[in-house]
Design an enzyme around this catalytic site. Structure first.
Site, PDB file in Angstrom:
ATOM      1  N   HIS A 117       0.835  -1.210   0.000  1.00  0.00           N
ATOM      2  CA  HIS A 117       0.000   0.000   0.000  1.00  0.00           C
ATOM      3  C   HIS A 117       0.869   1.259   0.000  1.00  0.00           C
ATOM      4  O   HIS A 117       1.237   1.783   1.051  1.00  0.00           O
ATOM      5  CB  HIS A 117      -0.939  -0.010   1.216  1.00  0.00           C
ATOM      6  CG  HIS A 117      -2.028   1.014   1.138  1.00  0.00           C
ATOM      7  ND1 HIS A 117      -3.293   0.802   1.632  1.00  0.00           N
ATOM      8  CD2 HIS A 117      -2.041   2.268   0.612  1.00  0.00           C
ATOM      9  CE1 HIS A 117      -4.042   1.877   1.417  1.00  0.00           C
ATOM     10  NE2 HIS A 117      -3.287   2.788   0.809  1.00  0.00           N
TER      11      HIS A 117
ATOM     12  N   HIS B 117       1.578   5.106  -2.121  1.00  0.00           N
ATOM     13  CA  HIS B 117       1.220   6.120  -3.111  1.00  0.00           C
ATOM     14  C   HIS B 117       2.513   6.775  -3.598  1.00  0.00           C
ATOM     15  O   HIS B 117       3.053   7.656  -2.928  1.00  0.00           O
ATOM     16  CB  HIS B 117       0.306   7.182  -2.496  1.00  0.00           C
ATOM     17  CG  HIS B 117      -0.978   6.629  -1.915  1.00  0.00           C
ATOM     18  ND1 HIS B 117      -2.156   6.596  -2.629  1.00  0.00           N
ATOM     19  CD2 HIS B 117      -1.258   6.069  -0.708  1.00  0.00           C
ATOM     20  CE1 HIS B 117      -3.118   6.044  -1.874  1.00  0.00           C
ATOM     21  NE2 HIS B 117      -2.583   5.720  -0.702  1.00  0.00           N
TER      22      HIS B 117
ATOM     23  N   ARG C 282       2.788   8.591  -6.241  1.00  0.00           N
ATOM     24  CA  ARG C 282       2.446   9.913  -6.826  1.00  0.00           C
ATOM     25  C   ARG C 282       3.146  10.100  -8.177  1.00  0.00           C
ATOM     26  O   ARG C 282       2.877   9.411  -9.096  1.00  0.00           O
ATOM     27  CB  ARG C 282       2.809  11.062  -5.874  1.00  0.00           C
ATOM     28  CG  ARG C 282       2.403  10.842  -4.401  1.00  0.00           C
ATOM     29  CD  ARG C 282       0.938  11.102  -4.152  1.00  0.00           C
ATOM     30  NE  ARG C 282       0.675  11.269  -2.723  1.00  0.00           N
ATOM     31  CZ  ARG C 282      -0.466  10.911  -2.122  1.00  0.00           C
ATOM     32  NH1 ARG C 282      -1.433  10.348  -2.815  1.00  0.00           N
ATOM     33  NH2 ARG C 282      -0.640  11.113  -0.829  1.00  0.00           N
TER      34      ARG C 282
ATOM     35  N   ASN D 177      -4.827   6.265  -7.233  1.00  0.00           N
ATOM     36  CA  ASN D 177      -5.468   7.581  -7.095  1.00  0.00           C
ATOM     37  C   ASN D 177      -4.475   8.677  -7.460  1.00  0.00           C
ATOM     38  O   ASN D 177      -4.206   9.585  -6.698  1.00  0.00           O
ATOM     39  CB  ASN D 177      -6.025   7.785  -5.673  1.00  0.00           C
ATOM     40  CG  ASN D 177      -4.952   7.768  -4.600  1.00  0.00           C
ATOM     41  OD1 ASN D 177      -3.891   7.178  -4.778  1.00  0.00           O
ATOM     42  ND2 ASN D 177      -5.215   8.414  -3.472  1.00  0.00           N
TER      43      ASN D 177
ATOM     44  N   HIS E 191     -10.647   0.520   0.315  1.00  0.00           N
ATOM     45  CA  HIS E 191     -10.665   1.501   1.399  1.00  0.00           C
ATOM     46  C   HIS E 191     -12.093   1.457   1.922  1.00  0.00           C
ATOM     47  O   HIS E 191     -13.011   1.905   1.242  1.00  0.00           O
ATOM     48  CB  HIS E 191     -10.285   2.890   0.887  1.00  0.00           C
ATOM     49  CG  HIS E 191     -10.341   3.955   1.945  1.00  0.00           C
ATOM     50  ND1 HIS E 191      -9.277   4.768   2.231  1.00  0.00           N
ATOM     51  CD2 HIS E 191     -11.334   4.322   2.805  1.00  0.00           C
ATOM     52  CE1 HIS E 191      -9.614   5.595   3.214  1.00  0.00           C
ATOM     53  NE2 HIS E 191     -10.862   5.348   3.571  1.00  0.00           N
TER      54      HIS E 191
ATOM     55  N   ASP F 168       0.775   2.344   3.866  1.00  0.00           N
ATOM     56  CA  ASP F 168      -0.058   3.433   3.338  1.00  0.00           C
ATOM     57  C   ASP F 168       0.773   4.719   3.252  1.00  0.00           C
ATOM     58  O   ASP F 168       0.345   5.784   3.710  1.00  0.00           O
ATOM     59  CB  ASP F 168      -1.336   3.640   4.151  1.00  0.00           C
ATOM     60  CG  ASP F 168      -2.333   4.545   3.444  1.00  0.00           C
ATOM     61  OD1 ASP F 168      -2.095   4.906   2.267  1.00  0.00           O
ATOM     62  OD2 ASP F 168      -3.347   4.913   4.063  1.00  0.00           O
TER      63      ASP F 168
ATOM     64  N   HIS G  16       2.422  14.073   1.284  1.00  0.00           N
ATOM     65  CA  HIS G  16       1.933  15.380   0.832  1.00  0.00           C
ATOM     66  C   HIS G  16       3.022  16.396   1.170  1.00  0.00           C
ATOM     67  O   HIS G  16       3.872  16.131   2.031  1.00  0.00           O
ATOM     68  CB  HIS G  16       0.641  15.760   1.555  1.00  0.00           C
ATOM     69  CG  HIS G  16      -0.494  14.803   1.316  1.00  0.00           C
ATOM     70  ND1 HIS G  16      -1.218  14.783   0.152  1.00  0.00           N
ATOM     71  CD2 HIS G  16      -1.012  13.812   2.081  1.00  0.00           C
ATOM     72  CE1 HIS G  16      -2.149  13.828   0.202  1.00  0.00           C
ATOM     73  NE2 HIS G  16      -2.032  13.215   1.373  1.00  0.00           N
TER      74      HIS G  16
END
Ligand code: NCD
Ligand code: ZN
Ligand code: ZN
Ligand code: ZN
Length: 443
Positions: free
Chosen positions: A64, A66, A68, A98, A184, A303, A307
């Site tokens: 899991h 991200h 980006r 996502n 999710h 996860d 950011h």
């Protein structure tokens, strides 16, 4: 590979091999494990790592992450994200869809994989959202998707998955092609109802609008609809959710932050401890950790959701924290403190993920890919977020002292990380695809 000669030997090392720890030598040739055993019988090697006191484990798989990049490269890119992985001792990551633009077709997945291939220093597999119509699943499976991701609380796909019948049909179709479906799990109606009542600053409001009941309710809905299907529940945060998911035959993942932090951290750290699902009160966290110790979880995953610090400290902080560089140290600490057996750590981070997603990684075996992490179970270190290789240099674990540290990370037979530095050339990592009937492992 020369006759009987290895490219690299890791000498004087403890190895978790075939279920127990032995002392000896690991040899690697052409990116594969060529020998594990006593030093006296090992082949000669062109290069040697002396690993006195270190323990070699199969390369962990973080299911899991991200990464980006593309439209969100300012948050993280393929190089910094996979650098963060190998610095945290992780050799393979599964990337969430996502993204900007999102991944929802075989073509899009291959485009993203093509951009990633040149930059990655860890192995990467890619999830997709459900494609706009189910026909697209065949192309996705062919493109090498590791699974389908569903954001139950905010569907990001054009496929109508709010209709239970449609959702069941979609999951069956994905499973038919060998694709697990990861959720999710939060109930959108409960989030909406709680949001209407939420008060306080943005962090407080987010936390109170994502209550434990939203997760439990979503898992119950999925359990009634999808019992027995190949469904994976992401980042479980409640013991009730875990219990219901296991009863339905789903596989369940938990993150280190839901296992080792309580909702107290929201007041203490504000946006730097804001993630979705939010942290839970002490009772729930204690029960979840008990589940970890008693073998009820299938996977621990980070996860990793980076950011920018500006975004996190701004008026509308997005949920998500980096986790690739803290997950293995936090779990090694559990092993060092004798709360978690080493074999359990390997199951949760290596073999478990490989089994669920059908990957030929996560095992230390002759002829298999040489993905390894060498850890020091005695080293005491303080987690320092400013040292992260991720672009997101903050963490709710910042300042915490842990025992157990990844020291050297080997990806596809080459050094990727050594003593604090990423030493891999971009492109060392492979784009990986699952082993489905008749399929090949490399994209
Ligand atoms: C994730 C993100 O930022 O992409 N954030 C998070 O808090 N976990 C989204 C998600 O995984 O739900
Ligand atoms: Zn060779
Ligand atoms: Zn999520
Ligand atoms: Zn996520």
């Amino acid at each position: 590979m020369g006759q009987g000669r290895a490219d690299l030997a890791i000498k004087n090392v403890f190895v978790f091999y075939g279920g127990s720890v032995l002392k000896g030598c690991i040899c690697i040739s052409d990116g594969l494990i060529a020998y594990v055993g006593k030093e006296a019988n090992a082949p000669k090697a062109d290069a040697v790592i002396r690993a006195k006191g270190l323990l070699a484990l199969p390369g962990p798989i973080d299911v899991h992450v991200h990464l980006r990049d593309e439209g969100q490269a300012y948050k993280e890119d393929f190089f910094t994200g996979t650098s963060s992985a190998v610095a945290g001792g992780i050799t393979t990551v599964l990337d969430m869809p996502n993204t900007v633009p999102p991944v929802d077709s075989g073509r899009r997945l291959l485009e993203r994989a093509r951009k990633a291939r040149k930059a990655i220093v860890a192995n990467v597999g890619f999830y997709s959202l459900f494609p706009p119509d189910l026909e697209g699943l065949v192309e996705l499976a062919r493109a090498g998707a590791v699974g389908i991701k569903v954001y139950f609380h905010q569907p990001k796909t054009k496929l109508n998955i709010s209709d239970p019948e449609k959702l069941r049909e979609a999951v069956l179709a994905a499973n038919e092609l060998g694709l697990p479906v990861a959720f999710h799990a939060e109930d959108p109606l409960l989030i909406e109802a709680s949001s209407a009542r939420a008060e306080g600053g943005p962090v407080e409001a987010f936390v109170s609008s994502h209550p434990p009941e939203a997760e439990v309710s979503a898992v119950m809905t999925l359990s009634n609809l999808l019992r027995g299907l190949k469904v994976h529940i992401c980042h479980i945060s409640t013991p009730e959710g875990l219990r219901e998911a296991k009863k339905a035959g789903f596989t369940v993942e938990a993150t280190p932050h839901h296992l080792f932090l309580t909702s107290d951290a929201h007041a203490r750290l504000g946006p730097l401890a804001l993630m979705d699902p939010p942290l839970r009160p002490e009772g729930a966290v204690r029960d979840l950790r008990e589940a970890l110790y008693s073998g009820l979880l299938d996977v621990v995953a980070s996860d990793h959701a980076p950011h920018s610090l500006e975004e996190k400290m701004g008026p509308n902080p997005p949920p998500g924290i980096p986790g690739l560089e803290t997950m293995l140290p936090l779990l090694l600490n559990e092993v060092a403190e004798r709360r978690l057996p080493l074999a359990e750590l390997v199951r949760l981070l290596c073999a478990g993920p490989a089994d669920i997603f059908g990957l030929d990684r996560g095992r230390l075996e002759l002829g298999g890919p040489a993905d390894l992490v060498l850890v020091d179970l005695k080293a005491k270190t303080r987690i320092r977020a400013t040292d992260f290789k991720s672009k997101a240099k903050y963490s709710p674990f910042d300042g915490l002292e842990v025992r157990g540290l990844p020291v050297i990370t080997v990806v596809n037979g080459s050094l990727a990380f050594r003593e604090g530095e990423v030493v891999a050339e971009p492109g060392l990592g492979s784009v990986i695809r699952p082993l489905r009937a008749g399929g090949r492992a490399e994209a």
